[in-house]
Structures are given as C-alpha cells and as structure tokens.
Motif scaffolding. Structure first.
Motif, PDB file in Angstrom:
ATOM      1  N   ASP B 306       0.845  -1.200   0.000  1.00  0.00           N
ATOM      2  CA  ASP B 306       0.000   0.000   0.000  1.00  0.00           C
ATOM      3  C   ASP B 306       0.882   1.253   0.000  1.00  0.00           C
ATOM      4  N   VAL B 307       1.857   1.249   0.898  1.00  0.00           N
ATOM      5  CA  VAL B 307       2.629   2.466   1.168  1.00  0.00           C
ATOM      6  C   VAL B 307       3.594   2.808   0.033  1.00  0.00           C
ATOM      7  N   GLN B 310       2.059   4.168  -3.252  1.00  0.00           N
ATOM      8  CA  GLN B 310       1.511   5.502  -3.006  1.00  0.00           C
ATOM      9  C   GLN B 310       2.656   6.530  -2.937  1.00  0.00           C
ATOM     10  N   LEU B 311       3.743   6.140  -2.290  1.00  0.00           N
ATOM     11  CA  LEU B 311       4.924   7.012  -2.198  1.00  0.00           C
ATOM     12  C   LEU B 311       5.485   7.296  -3.593  1.00  0.00           C
ATOM     13  N   GLU B 314       3.253   9.628  -5.484  1.00  0.00           N
ATOM     14  CA  GLU B 314       3.346  10.983  -4.932  1.00  0.00           C
ATOM     15  C   GLU B 314       4.644  11.666  -5.400  1.00  0.00           C
ATOM     16  N   ILE B 315       5.755  10.896  -5.417  1.00  0.00           N
ATOM     17  CA  ILE B 315       7.036  11.461  -5.875  1.00  0.00           C
ATOM     18  C   ILE B 315       6.933  11.846  -7.342  1.00  0.00           C
TER      19      ILE B 315
END
Lengths: 261, 320
Positions: B306-307, B310-311, B314-315
């Motif tokens: 999940d993380v 998403q990271l 976002e980057i």
C-alpha cells in the motif's frame, strides 16, 4: 597422491552479542560468546566437497586464536574435517592482519598443503584481505572470492562475481582459494559427526614452533595502531507513523522536507 | 609537498566516482599522483586532472586483463618505487583491497581498509573506521612503513580542483607470480541503468516482506522515481528474488548513502552492518516491533504494497 587441503578459519565474537573494545582497544572477548565465523563455514563445506570428489584427500582446519578458539575447530571437525591445528600463544594477542597472515602462512607451510581455503572475510574485522596476503606470503596463485569452485587434475577453477563482471578463473595447485556465501549452503554437523570430532587430533603450535619472534606479532608488533574507539551515539528517536491510508503521502512529505524530492 | 599515490578504479577509461572522492581526501595529505592501469588508462587523465591529480602514471599490458590481481600489484609497486609517496590510497572495492594488501606486505607497511574518513595527523594520516556493525567508530593509523589505506565509497564529497595531470608512462616488469591465476573469460555485468549500489546517493531496498521476485517491481519503481539504486536483504537474495550483487549487509555490500529506504526488512544485525551509516534512514514494515524502527528517522508501520506505490506515485506527481 593425497590432496592436502588446509582450511583457515577464525573464531569470532557472536555478532548478535554486545561486541565492544577492551581497554587496550583490542576486541573484548570476555563479555561475548565466540563461534566459528559463519563465512568460514562455507570454506569448510567447499573443502569437504573437494575432498569427496578427490581420490584421496585430507582436510586440516587451522586457526590462530586464544584457548576458546578450539570451539571453532571442533565445529569444523564435527562438519567432517579430518584434523585440526591450533596456533595459540599469549604473544599473539592484538595481532593485526599483517601479523596474523604471517602466522597463518608459517602454520600452513608447517602443516603441508596443496590447497588453502578460507571464507571471503571474517565476520568481525570484515577486511577480506587475508587470502590475498596468504597467497603473497606463500608465493602461490590466489583464486579468491569464488561463488563456484572445483579441483581436478591439480588445477583449481572457479567463478568470481565482481561488481562489474563475472570472471572464470584457473590456477595450478598449490593455490589459495577464498569462497563467498554464494558457494553453497554449509552442512550442519550430524550427531555422528559431533561424536567423531571429539576423537579427532588437534595439534597445538606456538610461536617457537613456527620460528616467529614475539616482536613480529601481537599488539606491539602490529603495523597499525588504533588510537581511539568510541561507541556510535544512539540515533535520536525518529518519527513513526501508522499507515491509515495516507502513509505513502506522509512519507513523501518527510522526504520533500529533507529535500530528497 | 609530499606526493600521495592514488590507485584509479576505472572501466575502459571511465573513472568511477569513489576514485574522485579519493582524490579529495588525498589532497588533505599531499599532492595526488594517480596510477591508472589497463585498457583506457590514459583516457582517465582529464577527469583525474580536473579533481587534483598532479601526475597520472599509466600502464597497459595484456597481463592486466588476462591474469588476476598480481599484475596490478606489480604495477602499483613500480609506481611506489618511482614516486616514494607519503601514503598509498585505494578505493575499498574487493579487488583494490586485495591489491592493497599484497602491496603492503611487499613494501613492509601496515594496511588499513574501509576507512570512512581520512585526515592528516602528526604521525601520518589518521583513518576513521566503523567497527562491529557500525556500532563503534575508531581512529587508526599505520605505524610501520608508508601507510596503505583503502577508503569506502561516499566517504567524501567529490570536489573539482584542477591540476596539471601530466600523463607519464609507467614501466612495469611483471613478477613470476603475475601469471599465476588465469582469467579464462570475463562477462560484464548487464547494466540496469540504475546507479551502482555502493556509490548511489539514495538506496531503496526490499526484504522478506516483498515476498517474491516479481514483487520487486514495486521496489524498482520507487527506486526509479528517486534515481536510486536497488538493494536487497539477505533473506530476499537467499530466496532467489534478487541477485546477490545487490545484497546489502555483512555478507554483501555495505552502503552509506544520503538516504536509505528499507521496505519489508526487519533489520537483523547482519543487515544493519551494511547500512547503519546511512545519513537518513526510512523504513516501511508491517511489524511495528521490527528492529529496523530503532534506526529510522522516519518509519511507516504498514503494508509495503500500500505504502510504497503511493509514495512512488506521490514522488512522480511532485516531480510533475
């Protein structure tokens, strides 16, 4: 003719224990358990496999270290090595890699060898230079950092996986070999092996036996000096967040704040 | 001013970054004299001059490629004899450490490996090293002979310092041992297009929690969004999910980047040994009790699947 294999192993402090320095800035061996360096188990394994593939071979395991280093030899004997040599002398305390390689080279010559095998590095000092030093001192080829090794007809072949290339190497015996943790899983000692190890010969040698002057080794004879050792300050507690759907975005925010994005 | 020999790590004339860092450190001790060997040796001169080499000694011969390590020791020894340096510095690659060791015993000098910093001292260069899985920092020096010191990547910032960099041919006579170990074949590692693991400013690593070779694509995508190298824990390598050349830890590579991101890695001592000196450490792990969280500047307790995506997203969005 018998193939004489000498495996150089090291007795090291358990990395999961609390390792620190003594007052003389050598390793404090009092407060932490020792064991056979894990990376040397791969060397014992390859020695045993090479011996099995040869018509007639003998595997001698060799260490330089304090009284307790016998534990490392017993482990290697219980894996299947035939006999052991222990170089033990109070004057060896604090030897650096140059001194240690001198002692190992003399002990290997005293033992008699066609092939010397060791791990790629010790798990405590992690320098990884003893095999090269041994080859230099013995004046024989170095075939080091092998992930695959075989010996046939007096020739050692192996694969060295480096940073930029993978190399196939070949040298005539006698030679010094080191193997990586990719060379093959090391066997566990069997109950039978552990019982048999108790009866196998362990020969003790001191500096006199090897014709080495005390001032060539030990802390005073070292060619390097450690002037200070300080414990690394504990990291200050970081920020820990629980992901509740936005964990990745929060992390991106942190990285942006640190100018990584 | 005393001269300092610097052994050049290069690939067909392209100088690798750790050598440029080494030139910066060498200038603290004296005037760098670079030694470049093998195919393309002379092509290194411009980069070396730009970073402070006053002279560049070069030698090429088939022996350097056809036999292991010893021909290079013979050549470095020839340079040592020609220069009478105050110190000999080499990068901490596996091969250069072996070269350093053999040279040290030949010239009757002590050796220090894996220095993470170097400064001039009253009794010669003082090297900073990390010990016991980077839990201790030591200061050491060579007390006999001319110091031979190998330095880890990322130990200094690369600084330009233009110097003459005059190229001189080095005469080498090879020893009897030089041809002892034949290189039968050499297969260059396929380039991934990503930075070299030990040299990268950012490393993104995956461990047991990645749970499969195909899932490493998630780690690679994050790495690519940051221009980072990809690392793997021993568990991931032993499981066959990622190549051993990418292993970070005691039995793999030790890295010291500006930013280290560990995903699905618990942080066993063997792994910590290889990354604990990273400047900023970030971890993503489902287990809030994982020891890696003791080391982090920022940690996310959560599912990496999940993380991490998403990271990455976002980057990529922020880079826009």
């Amino acid at each position: 003719m018998s193939l004489r294999i000498v495996v150089c192993v090291k007795y090291v402090p358990d990395a999961t224990g609390d390792r620190h320095f003594a007052d003389d800035l050598t390793l404090d061996r009092e407060d932490v358990d020792g064991l056979l360096s894990e990376l040397d188990e791969y060397a014992v394994e390859q020695a045993l496999q090479i011996a099995d593939a040869a018509d007639d071979a003998e595997v001698t395991v060799l260490t330089v270290g304090p009284e307790d280093a016998k534990d490392a030899l017993r482990k290697a004997l219980s894996m299947g090595a035939d006999r052991a040599v222990h170089v033990e002398d109070d004057d060896l305390h604090g030897s650096d890699v140059i001194g240690t390689s001198l002692v190992l080279a003399k002990a290997v010559e005293e033992t008699g060898y066609d092939l010397v095998i060791s791990g790629m590095a010790s798990t405590d000092g992690t320098m990884g230079v003893v095999p090269a030093l041994l080859a230099e001192r013995l004046g024989v080829p170095q075939v080091t950092l092998l992930s695959q090794v075989s010996v046939e007809g007096g020739v050692v072949r192996g694969r060295r996986d480096g940073d930029s290339a993978s190399e196939e190497l070949e040298a005539s015996l006698p030679a010094v070999v080191s193997v990586t943790d990719q060379s093959g899983e090391a066997r566990y000692p069997s109950f039978k092996g552990i019982m048999a190890a108790k009866k196998k010969p362990v020969k003790s040698l001191d500096l006199d036996d090897l014709g080495i002057d005390a001032d060539e080794v030990g802390l005073a004879g070292s060619w390097t000096a450690v002037d200070s050792a300080a414990e690394r300050p504990a990291r200050t507690a970081g920020t820990i967040v629980k992901d509740e759907g936005e964990g990745g975005k929060q992390l991106a925010g942190f990285l942006a704040g640190q100018k990584f994005i | 001013m005393a001269e300092v020999l610097v052994y050049v790590d290069h690939v067909d004339g392209a100088v690798r970054k750790p050598t440029l860092e080494l030139l910066t450190l060498a200038r603290r001790i004296g005037e760098p004299v670079a030694v470049a060997l093998g195919n393309g040796a002379a092509d290194t001169a411009a980069a070396l001059a730009e970073h402070g080499a006053v002279r560049v000694l070069t030698a090429d011969a088939p022996e350097f490629a056809d036999y292991l390590v010893v021909p290079k020791v013979d050549a470095l020894q020839a340079a040592y004899d020609a220069v009478s340096p105050a110190a000999v510095l080499l990068p901490s690659s596996a091969e250069a450490k072996e070269i350093a060791a053999r040279l040290a015993v030949r010239i009757g000098s002590g050796i220090i490996t894996d220095a993470v910093d170097l400064e001039a001292g009253d009794q010669g260069p003082v090297a900073t090293q990390s010990a016991f899985a980077a839990s201790f920092t030591t200061k050491s020096r060579v007390s006999k002979g001319v110091p031979v010191i190998t330095v880890k990547p990322n130990s200094a910032a690369v600084e330009a310092a233009p110097a003459a960099g005059a190229v001189e041919a080095l005469t080498v006579s090879f020893s009897e041992q030089a041809t002892g170990t034949k290189v039968l074949s050499r297969t260059p590692r396929e380039s991934t297009g990503r930075p070299e693991l030990t040299e990268a400013a950012i490393v993104v690593s995956g461990g047991r929690g990645v749970n499969g070779a195909e899932n490493f694509a998630v780690i690679e995508a994050l790495a690519d969004s940051l221009g980072a190298a990809v690392g793997a824990s021993r568990a991931a390598v032993d499981a066959g999910w990622y190549p051993h050349t990418n292993q970070v830890g005691q039995t793999g590579k030790s890295v010291s980047p500006q930013l280290y991101i560990a995903s699905g890695i618990s942080g066993a001592i063997q792994h910590r040994a290889g990354m604990q000196t990273s400047k900023t450490i970030v971890a993503v792990n489902k287990d809030s009790e994982a020891p890696i969280f003791d080391l982090v500047d920022y940690g996310v307790v959560g599912d990496l699947f999940d993380v991490v995506p998403q990271l990455t997203e976002e980057i990529n969005t922020r880079k826009g």
